[in-house]
Scaffold this active site. Structure first.
Site, PDB file in Angstrom:
ATOM      1  N   ASP A 180      -4.169  -7.341  -7.378  1.00 21.41           N
ATOM      2  CA  ASP A 180      -5.583  -7.548  -7.717  1.00 21.41           C
ATOM      3  C   ASP A 180      -5.758  -7.195  -9.188  1.00 21.41           C
ATOM      4  OD1 ASP A 180      -6.466  -8.187  -4.981  1.00 21.41           O
ATOM      5  OD2 ASP A 180      -5.875  -6.126  -4.594  1.00 21.41           O
ATOM      6  N   HIS A 197       0.827  -1.207   0.000  1.00 18.68           N
ATOM      7  CA  HIS A 197       0.000   0.000   0.000  1.00 18.68           C
ATOM      8  C   HIS A 197       0.869   1.268   0.000  1.00 18.68           C
ATOM      9  CE1 HIS A 197      -2.762  -2.938   2.088  1.00 18.68           C
ATOM     10  NE2 HIS A 197      -3.579  -2.459   1.172  1.00 18.68           N
TER      11      HIS A 197
END
Lengths: 299, 299
Positions: free
Chosen positions: A159, A45
């Protein structure tokens, strides 16, 4: 320290002064970047935030465990919520704003009657084992885009299907947003970083890098080996065995063109011009469902 | 004269300087209003623009006959396209920008794989006789909102269900846009203005005001009469006869709460607090399908 907002109206008011304002040293207007997350942040992140900061002046990180993208019996309740630690980590990478709304703030009516559906691209891969998951992603990402109205949004390539869906959403709904896909951040042993890795036992954590190794092996075989359907099939089976022998239960292991174009048949895959391939896997190890993927460069 | 743009990028570039810019005499930022239309403008549309101008500094009128909201066998091909006349009319009401994109510009992929669906509210009334119509409205309005990023958007109350759907869309997708519903503009004889009125023959045009008269009659009966289901039913049947006797074929004639709440049963309708009622009709006269509606104020 980033400024934290829990309410849509407060975040919008905070961002409004930047819109259209001229930079002192630039003729261009300041750019706002959005990094949507579900919190429980790791170095993957933080890399998204760093990339966002390279492309924009103001970075907004949203932290919201979105109920509409979890199915029955999935880990919505147990998904780790660690706002204080997340904000401390975000401070180290120069985040400007954190948007951490409540469920009521995001969904005054739950489930919302309106839906944003991405169509055929959602019915394969993760969409097959998590029905409705990408519908939840579609609505929450649309909402975040409308709330923040960013110039740029950064998503992780781990993802991969989600990223492809969001690119399609932006094209089809004419969002004036540049979507940047950030490459996967891995532990030293190769495991893709994920908040769900903490569901692994110590023993499972040691096995987990096999997933990445198996995809690397398959990618090399595909890049250098004979590209006939029979040979590719045998490589696939060999790779499946490597993964299952290590203790994983495979959800899917597939080779796709990198646009996830469902129109391209497996036989034609190597003949499509200007398209790279991607190997995608989802596999359970204990109670963790791990995702990974690997690009295949066809020379 | 308004400035006409046919391309998304050009319109966005033209609007960008206004965003965040301070007005000379105001501390607030200039507001941008969007008035979405399919062109072939009449006084009803011009009223939408006037209202937009009252609430905003910059008014953008979009003119786009949206293919995705027309069904098989509907009037997409024959729908009147009158851009030059439209622009001349818009000049009289101080329109700043006209956005008149091509189909390719709006839909690089047609139909787009992504969809924006408004759920249960779309399955009644017009949604029942025009399946898919509101799905087309959902995607085109979402696109226009993202392209223009207005502060305000004005829609006519003649398309009452469309207005209710758009209000729901804005709520559910967190669009930072105030939706204003403009009351119906009527000819002197009471017929609601509509581009489709020109499908009427001279004889049909003389009959057409019966639709509005019948709704007014029913509204008065409901406001002053006994509000039992039996009595309401008899008023409804009487009104239906007035309409069909004049030569219309009724598509639907219904009484709803003004939020089009499908949860409220007909028996409970008069007992719901803080809700007004609305009578909605769609009826064919020759090859024109006419819409009208009438609020009922329950004292």
């Amino acid at each position: 320290m980033p400024i934290i907002h829990h309410h849509i109206s407060a975040l919008r008011a905070a961002l409004q002064p930047y819109r259209g304002q001229k930079n002192e040293n630039q003729s261009s207007q300041p750019r706002i970047a959005l990094v949507p997350t579900m919190g429980n942040l790791h170095d993957g992140h933080l890399k998204l935030v760093k990339i966002a900061k390279q492309h924009a002046d103001i970075v907004v990180v949203s932290i919201f465990v979105n109920p509409t993208q979890f199915g029955e019996g999935e880990d919505f309740e147990s998904y780790p919520r660690t706002l204080d630690e997340d904000v401390a980590k975000l401070a180290t990478v120069d985040t400007d704003y954190v948007f951490a709304p409540s469920i009521d703030e995001m969904y005054p009516v739950l489930p919302p009657p309106t839906s944003v559906l991405a169509g055929a691209i959602t019915t394969q891969l993760c969409g097959q084992s998590r029905p409705g998951h990408f519908d939840g992603v579609g609505i929450v990402v649309s909402k975040l885009f409308n709330i923040v109205q960013p110039d740029i949004a950064v998503f992780g390539q781990k993802d991969y299907q989600q990223l492809a869906i969001i690119k399609q959403l932006v094209r089809d709904l004419s969002y004036p947003i540049d979507i940047i896909g950030a490459s996967i951040v891995r532990a030293v042993d190769g495991l893709a970083l994920s908040s769900r890795n903490q569901y692994l036992s110590t023993a499972e954590r040691q096995i987990a890098p096999v997933l990445h190794q198996a995809l690397q092996y398959l990618a090399e075989r595909l890049e250098t080996g004979e590209q006939s359907p029979q040979v590719v099939q045998s490589f696939l089976i060999e790779t499946q065995l490597r993964i299952t022998d290590a203790g994983f239960t495979i959800d899917y292991l597939e080779i796709k063109t990198d646009t996830l174009d469902s129109v391209v048949s497996e036989t034609d895959m190597f003949n499509v011009e200007n398209k790279n391939l991607i190997i995608l896997v989802a596999a359970w190890l204990g109670r963790a469902r791990l995702l990974d993927n690997q690009l295949v460069i066809i020379g």
